[in-house]
Design a protein around this motif. Structure first.
Motif, PDB file in Angstrom:
ATOM      1  N   CYS A  34      -4.705 -19.047 -12.320  1.00 37.22           N
ATOM      2  CA  CYS A  34      -5.212 -20.099 -13.099  1.00 37.22           C
ATOM      3  C   CYS A  34      -7.246 -20.199 -14.129  1.00 37.22           C
ATOM      4  O   CYS A  34      -7.845 -19.698 -12.841  1.00 37.22           O
ATOM      5  N   TRP A  38      -8.064 -25.146 -11.451  1.00 44.45           N
ATOM      6  CA  TRP A  38      -6.487 -25.080 -11.586  1.00 44.45           C
ATOM      7  C   TRP A  38      -6.273 -25.158 -10.230  1.00 44.45           C
ATOM      8  O   TRP A  38      -6.501 -23.540 -10.165  1.00 44.45           O
ATOM      9  N   SER A  39      -5.337 -26.061 -10.236  1.00 45.81           N
ATOM     10  CA  SER A  39      -3.963 -25.218  -9.255  1.00 45.81           C
ATOM     11  C   SER A  39      -2.337 -24.275  -9.451  1.00 45.81           C
ATOM     12  O   SER A  39      -2.604 -25.341 -10.436  1.00 45.81           O
ATOM     13  N   ARG A  40      -2.366 -23.937  -9.080  1.00 44.59           N
ATOM     14  CA  ARG A  40      -1.019 -22.865  -9.534  1.00 44.59           C
ATOM     15  C   ARG A  40      -0.420 -23.498  -8.218  1.00 44.59           C
ATOM     16  O   ARG A  40      -0.445 -23.551  -7.502  1.00 44.59           O
ATOM     17  N   CYS A  45      -0.215 -23.902 -14.166  1.00 43.89           N
ATOM     18  CA  CYS A  45      -1.360 -24.106 -13.590  1.00 43.89           C
ATOM     19  C   CYS A  45      -1.711 -25.577 -14.526  1.00 43.89           C
ATOM     20  O   CYS A  45      -1.180 -26.333 -14.693  1.00 43.89           O
ATOM     21  N   TYR A  46      -2.449 -26.629 -12.463  1.00 44.78           N
ATOM     22  CA  TYR A  46      -2.342 -28.170 -12.496  1.00 44.78           C
ATOM     23  C   TYR A  46      -3.628 -28.361 -12.861  1.00 44.78           C
ATOM     24  O   TYR A  46      -4.396 -27.764 -12.076  1.00 44.78           O
ATOM     25  N   ILE A  47      -4.887 -29.706 -12.865  1.00 46.07           N
ATOM     26  CA  ILE A  47      -6.163 -29.709 -12.542  1.00 46.07           C
ATOM     27  C   ILE A  47      -5.680 -31.460 -12.783  1.00 46.07           C
ATOM     28  O   ILE A  47      -5.518 -32.206 -13.808  1.00 46.07           O
ATOM     29  N   GLN A  49      -7.577 -34.925 -13.168  1.00 45.46           N
ATOM     30  CA  GLN A  49      -8.684 -35.590 -14.024  1.00 45.46           C
ATOM     31  C   GLN A  49      -8.981 -37.461 -13.180  1.00 45.46           C
ATOM     32  O   GLN A  49      -8.300 -37.674 -13.995  1.00 45.46           O
ATOM     33  N   CYS A  62      -5.881 -33.331 -22.118  1.00 35.92           N
ATOM     34  CA  CYS A  62      -5.326 -32.288 -21.630  1.00 35.92           C
ATOM     35  C   CYS A  62      -5.125 -31.291 -23.030  1.00 35.92           C
ATOM     36  O   CYS A  62      -5.239 -30.134 -22.823  1.00 35.92           O
ATOM     37  N   CYS A 160      -2.889 -32.748 -15.705  1.00 32.70           N
ATOM     38  CA  CYS A 160      -2.633 -31.675 -16.863  1.00 32.70           C
ATOM     39  C   CYS A 160      -1.955 -30.585 -15.932  1.00 32.70           C
ATOM     40  O   CYS A 160      -2.621 -30.218 -15.610  1.00 32.70           O
ATOM     41  N   THR A 162      -0.457 -26.639 -17.630  1.00 33.53           N
ATOM     42  CA  THR A 162      -0.161 -25.748 -18.582  1.00 33.53           C
ATOM     43  C   THR A 162       0.348 -24.243 -18.187  1.00 33.53           C
ATOM     44  O   THR A 162       0.113 -24.185 -16.972  1.00 33.53           O
TER      45      THR A 162
END
Length: 169
Positions: A34, A38-40, A45-47, A49, A62, A160, A162
């Motif tokens: 990612c 970001w974390s997977r 992948c996630y972040i 905010q 996002c 977010c 992706t």
């Protein structure tokens, strides 16, 4: 205000249908990293905010980052998002987090902002969705990870999501 929110979410839903169409073929890759920060989980992948925004503004941010406000499709993913929120939030952040579920287009018909299927229910009302007025958006609570309904104009932090993607040539 209600008409404006419905129109905005309808526009997002329509745009979401076209984001899957591209002149470059995209392929999921499970061993790809990612972006930094970001974390997977699996192929996503996630972040987090932390800046509180209303849901439409959160979705805009996002989109700029290449994703959407998080949609959740399993108990594992809900637990992952909940833990990411708990780990990354500071004591000054709200204890409520936007997720991308809303009924702004039609009252009591919940849809994910990214257009994905509503196939997992984490509402804090047992096995059913809550009954709401229109323009209801959904949050995740920091204390128990359950979902609650809020007015879409409230401002909360968000996560977010992706897909992990690579471009084929």
């Amino acid at each position: 205000m209600a008409f404006t929110l419905r129109s905005f979410f309808l526009l997002l839903a329509i745009c979401g249908l076209f984001t899957k169409v591209s002149s470059v073929q995209k392929t999921k890759v499970k061993n790809n990293n990612c972006p930094k920060g970001w974390s997977r989980l699996d192929c996503h992948c996630y972040i987090y905010q932390p800046v509180a925004r209303d849901l439409p503004d959160a979705e805009n941010v996002c989109n700029i980052l290449g994703g959407n406000v998080v949609s959740i499709h399993s108990a594992l993913e809900n637990a992952f998002v909940h833990e990411l929120f708990r780990e990354d939030r500071s004591s000054d952040d709200d204890d409520t987090l936007w997720i991308g579920l809303n009924d702004a287009i039609e009252a009591d018909t919940f849809v994910w902002i990214d257009g994905s299927e509503f196939d997992f229910n984490g509402f804090d009302t047992g096995d059913s969705e809550p009954v709401t007025s229109s323009d209801a958006c959904v949050t995740l609570a920091e204390d128990d990870g359950l979902w609650n309904v809020e007015d879409c104009s409230e401002e909360y932090p968000y996560i977010c999501i992706t897909e992990v993607l690579t471009h084929s040539h």
